[in-house]
Scaffold this motif. Sequence first.
Motif, PDB file in Angstrom:
ATOM      1  N   ASP A   1       0.795  -1.219   0.000  1.00 40.94           N
ATOM      2  CA  ASP A   1       0.000   0.000   0.000  1.00 40.94           C
ATOM      3  C   ASP A   1       0.833   1.277   0.000  1.00 40.94           C
ATOM      4  OD1 ASP A   1       0.895  -0.608   2.514  1.00 40.94           O
ATOM      5  OD2 ASP A   1      -1.066  -0.634   3.477  1.00 40.94           O
ATOM      6  N   ILE A   2       2.163   1.158   0.131  1.00 41.09           N
ATOM      7  CA  ILE A   2       2.968   2.383   0.108  1.00 41.09           C
ATOM      8  C   ILE A   2       4.115   2.290  -0.898  1.00 41.09           C
ATOM      9  CG2 ILE A   2       2.410   3.106   2.490  1.00 41.09           C
ATOM     10  CD1 ILE A   2       5.201   2.017   3.307  1.00 41.09           C
ATOM     11  N   ILE A   3       4.009   1.344  -1.836  1.00 39.12           N
ATOM     12  CA  ILE A   3       5.145   1.073  -2.710  1.00 39.12           C
ATOM     13  C   ILE A   3       5.541   2.305  -3.551  1.00 39.12           C
ATOM     14  CG2 ILE A   3       3.710   0.039  -4.536  1.00 39.12           C
ATOM     15  CD1 ILE A   3       7.206  -1.200  -3.557  1.00 39.12           C
ATOM     16  N   ALA A   4       4.568   3.113  -3.945  1.00 39.87           N
ATOM     17  CA  ALA A   4       4.913   4.286  -4.758  1.00 39.87           C
ATOM     18  C   ALA A   4       5.797   5.239  -3.957  1.00 39.87           C
ATOM     19  CB  ALA A   4       3.645   4.998  -5.227  1.00 39.87           C
ATOM     20  N   SER A   5       5.520   5.359  -2.661  1.00 43.96           N
ATOM     21  CA  SER A   5       6.350   6.237  -1.829  1.00 43.96           C
ATOM     22  C   SER A   5       7.728   5.631  -1.588  1.00 43.96           C
ATOM     23  CB  SER A   5       5.661   6.509  -0.493  1.00 43.96           C
ATOM     24  OG  SER A   5       4.449   7.202  -0.723  1.00 43.96           O
ATOM     25  N   ILE A   6       7.792   4.311  -1.488  1.00 41.18           N
ATOM     26  CA  ILE A   6       9.099   3.653  -1.352  1.00 41.18           C
ATOM     27  C   ILE A   6       9.920   3.936  -2.601  1.00 41.18           C
ATOM     28  CG2 ILE A   6      10.266   1.419  -1.068  1.00 41.18           C
ATOM     29  CD1 ILE A   6       8.639   2.206   1.379  1.00 41.18           C
ATOM     30  N   GLY A   7       9.265   3.841  -3.735  1.00 35.76           N
ATOM     31  CA  GLY A   7       9.952   4.162  -4.992  1.00 35.76           C
ATOM     32  C   GLY A   7      10.405   5.610  -5.023  1.00 35.76           C
ATOM     33  N   ALA A   8       9.546   6.487  -4.526  1.00 32.73           N
ATOM     34  CA  ALA A   8       9.865   7.920  -4.557  1.00 32.73           C
ATOM     35  C   ALA A   8      11.052   8.273  -3.665  1.00 32.73           C
ATOM     36  CB  ALA A   8       8.640   8.732  -4.149  1.00 32.73           C
TER      37      ALA A   8
ATOM     38  N   ALA B   1       5.131  -6.833  -4.684  1.00 36.30           N
ATOM     39  CA  ALA B   1       4.809  -5.406  -4.744  1.00 36.30           C
ATOM     40  C   ALA B   1       5.863  -4.665  -5.561  1.00 36.30           C
ATOM     41  CB  ALA B   1       4.720  -4.818  -3.338  1.00 36.30           C
ATOM     42  N   PHE B   2       7.138  -5.018  -5.338  1.00 35.24           N
ATOM     43  CA  PHE B   2       8.216  -4.352  -6.069  1.00 35.24           C
ATOM     44  C   PHE B   2       8.170  -4.718  -7.549  1.00 35.24           C
ATOM     45  CE2 PHE B   2       9.536  -4.122  -1.738  1.00 35.24           C
ATOM     46  CZ  PHE B   2      10.237  -2.931  -1.634  1.00 35.24           C
ATOM     47  N   ALA B   3       7.852  -6.000  -7.820  1.00 37.75           N
ATOM     48  CA  ALA B   3       7.820  -6.456  -9.203  1.00 37.75           C
ATOM     49  C   ALA B   3       6.691  -5.782  -9.968  1.00 37.75           C
ATOM     50  CB  ALA B   3       7.666  -7.970  -9.243  1.00 37.75           C
ATOM     51  N   SER B   4       5.478  -5.755  -9.379  1.00 36.17           N
ATOM     52  CA  SER B   4       4.383  -5.185 -10.161  1.00 36.17           C
ATOM     53  C   SER B   4       4.509  -3.670 -10.274  1.00 36.17           C
ATOM     54  CB  SER B   4       3.024  -5.606  -9.588  1.00 36.17           C
ATOM     55  OG  SER B   4       2.955  -5.272  -8.243  1.00 36.17           O
ATOM     56  N   TYR B   5       5.231  -3.059  -9.336  1.00 38.11           N
ATOM     57  CA  TYR B   5       5.469  -1.613  -9.433  1.00 38.11           C
ATOM     58  C   TYR B   5       6.606  -1.326 -10.428  1.00 38.11           C
ATOM     59  CZ  TYR B   5       6.759   3.103  -7.871  1.00 38.11           C
ATOM     60  OH  TYR B   5       7.049   4.435  -7.814  1.00 38.11           O
ATOM     61  N   ARG B   6       7.299  -2.371 -10.830  1.00 34.65           N
ATOM     62  CA  ARG B   6       8.521  -2.239 -11.640  1.00 34.65           C
ATOM     63  C   ARG B   6       9.534  -1.348 -10.936  1.00 34.65           C
ATOM     64  NH1 ARG B   6       7.833  -4.666 -16.330  1.00 34.65           N
ATOM     65  NH2 ARG B   6       5.704  -5.001 -17.060  1.00 34.65           N
ATOM     66  N   TYR B   7       9.776  -1.657  -9.680  1.00 30.72           N
ATOM     67  CA  TYR B   7      10.741  -0.911  -8.868  1.00 30.72           C
ATOM     68  C   TYR B   7      12.090  -0.950  -9.574  1.00 30.72           C
ATOM     69  CZ  TYR B   7      13.283   0.552  -4.668  1.00 30.72           C
ATOM     70  OH  TYR B   7      14.071   1.229  -3.769  1.00 30.72           O
TER      71      TYR B   7
END
Length: 774
Positions: free
Chosen positions: A670-677, A697-703
């Motif tokens: 639920d916070i992966i976009a902020s982790i990426g940011a 979560a990292f894979a689907s976000y394409r971290y």
Amino acid sequence: MTVTVATLGFPRIGPRRELKTALESHWSGKSDAAALLATAAGLRGQAWARQRDLGADIVPSNDFSLYDQMLDTSAMVGAVPAIYGWKGGPVGLATYFAMARGSQGGHVHHEGCTHSHAHEGEGAPAAEMTKWFDTNYHYLVPEFTEGQHFALSSTKAIDEFLEAKAQGILTRPVLIGPVTFLKLGKSRTEGFDQRALLPALLPIYAGVLKRLAAAGADWVQIDEPCLVLDLDDRDREMLRLAYAELVKAAPGLKLMLATYFGGLGDNLATALALPVQGLHVDLVRAPEQLDAVVAGARPDLVLSLGVIDGRNIWKADLSAILDRVEPVVKAGRNVILAPSCSLLHTPIDLDRETALDPEIRDWLAFAVQKVAELAAMARALNEGRDAVRSTLDAASAAVASRRTSPRINNPAVQKRAAQKDATLARRKSAFAARRRVQRARLNLPAYPTTTIGSFPQTPEVRKARADHDKGVIGDVAYEQFLRDETARTVQWQEEAGLDVLVHGEFERNDMVQYFGEQLSGFAFTKYAWVQSYGSRCVRPPIIFGDVARPQPMTVAWWEYAQSLTAKPMKGMLTGPVTILNWSFVRDDQPRSATCRQIAFAIRDEVVDLEKAGCAVIQIDEAALREGLPLRRGEWQHYLDWAVESFRITASGVADATQIHTHMCYSEFNDIIASIGAMDADVISIETARSQMELLDAFASYRYPAEIGPGVYDIHSPRVPAVGEMAALLTAAANRLPADQLWVNPDCGLKTRKWPEVKPAIANMVAAAQAARTA
Ligand SMILES: Nc1nc2c(c(=O)[nH]1)N[C@@H](CNc1ccc(C(=O)N[C@@H](CCC(=O)N[C@@H](CCC(=O)N[C@@H](CCC(=O)O)C(=O)O)C(=O)O)C(=O)O)cc1)CN2
Ligand SMILES: [Zn+2]
């Protein structure tokens, strides 16, 4: 109507951490159960008498716990998972501590552990532990199964009420409410919503209320802090059902429904419609709700106003509070004054802190002082302000002094934090470009290996520090001791074949306190311990003013460690958000502003490490997630400033300097976009127990950046085998490109022992080697 004073709960660890000592002595077999229970009874008796003597009219009982109040509730209702082999009847100490800490079968679950884990063939693992709302207190998560049977299995609430009564104090017993209890638990049956268990649970609660009434209780406090969370219709229906039932349990017994840690918000109407006799609201976190509560409450509803901050250590502006409460009292309302929440989250007594700067000390109030503040305000309301004029004046003077003291204001810091320059929070190039120069500089193998920072804090290390603090050993001897520990650890890491080394953090008492002690704008205490879980405590630093870093904090230790090896030595820092979330924070400016100041201070340290030649710098943000607001609607605002602070800290360096961050909790979806940011070059996370599912979560976000998914569950003394860790790496490589992966443990190794760490790390390096050749 006379205004009275109540507390909702009091610290239980004891003024000298007597409970910690007694528990650890009992666990290690040095003292028997009778000795532990005698210490516990002594502490309870002391706390009741103390609160009464300070002027509390309503003193709680059953707020004490040998380990945790949620665990006590599980024991009360007989929610004991089958693995503990409990056969029904009263839940005894052995079962209770097995749930708290895991059970023998060769292995005693260590106290430094915050997670559940599978110890195959090693007795039963401890129940899962997690954060209590947004505090640094941890509770044991109740576990339920479909068809769960409940039975009254602990009479602690009644026993402790009678114990206080025998001491001449008619207490108000505290229970965790049934709805909060179920909601904060977890279901062991796949697809089963444990909320369905409410009808089965209520008769147990009703039975306890009946017994309390029979024992002579007139009021019972029922805590339903879930009322400050986002609730759905089913939750609200549960609340209606529960309280319709419970108010009928014992005629004449009154219920004080306690909410805290936030405002009722969209649950206000639900709360006000419950047929209870009293409602406690948190007016520190949500001062704005007072008018709506008063307007909506039945005329006969007793209002407990949480006006003194139970989560912080500042003296209150008593006159300002009186200005707000007086009209409510004048309107004929039956009012109780109380702290916003249990005082469990504050240290006990300021009077012991004789070494604190007197000016700063005058700004503070710990649990004992807070009860006195409440008593003074009640007197002002009952007898007129003149009756306590000098107390009110002193409080106003302390508040004014804190607001205007030159100690608080550092114009240079304020000016710097006010800069709007966006490049301050941006690395010079994007990750892809940074990665190229970092690879060329570091020349690491595939699946590079590292650790998270700390190595075992052995009794010898803690003793050397205590001896140094007491003056038993001098600075030179202490420094030499730490250098020797560091040198041994660096050499051992080289032998073990690790790629990126750490110095071991032997010089640190705690990852937050260590920095607080070196930053200006921070004060630290000697005895102000606050329970984190079980027998484990922390001394959160006090952030009273603008934060600056007078001089480098870690550079000399890094230089020494790097001088011992040709391999890259990581610089090791705690990030601004984690320092903020694990401190007592000034309340005269937004937390975001304080965080930003800390960010600049740590940024200077990052830059100085780089100047000294450091190529890899880790900035830990273990507490980033726990700072999330309780209401989802407020998440993004928090995440935005928290991430910005991290970026300010990390962005003062060249592309070739590799920034790592570390987070040891296991929920990122639920916070992966902020982790990426956050834009770190490498992030290490806890994953060993989740079989790498977290990486989805990292894979689907394409971290895009590099990730070190933990392959070694450091919360267990168990040494993982090479094959096991290699399998985890394969699982990771199935989810993410192999050239993004690092190999490391879940978290630091400070709570482990060397005989566990050495073989485990050797196996981890072997697993990485196997992955490289696969
Ligand atoms: N701040 C913080 N929050 C955190 C964590 C964390 O690491 N830090 N981790 C998570 C889990 N929470 C934890 C909280 C505390 C401890 C912990 O180990 N606490 C220690 C105290 C750590 C400490 O400050 N140690 C000091 C003081 C040690 C001490 O008690 N010394 C004795 C003397 C000892 C002797 O004479 O040998 C004394 O002062 O009386 C030091 O090492 O220098 C304890 O309760 O035992 C672990 C995890 C989440 N929150
Ligand atoms: Zn960690």
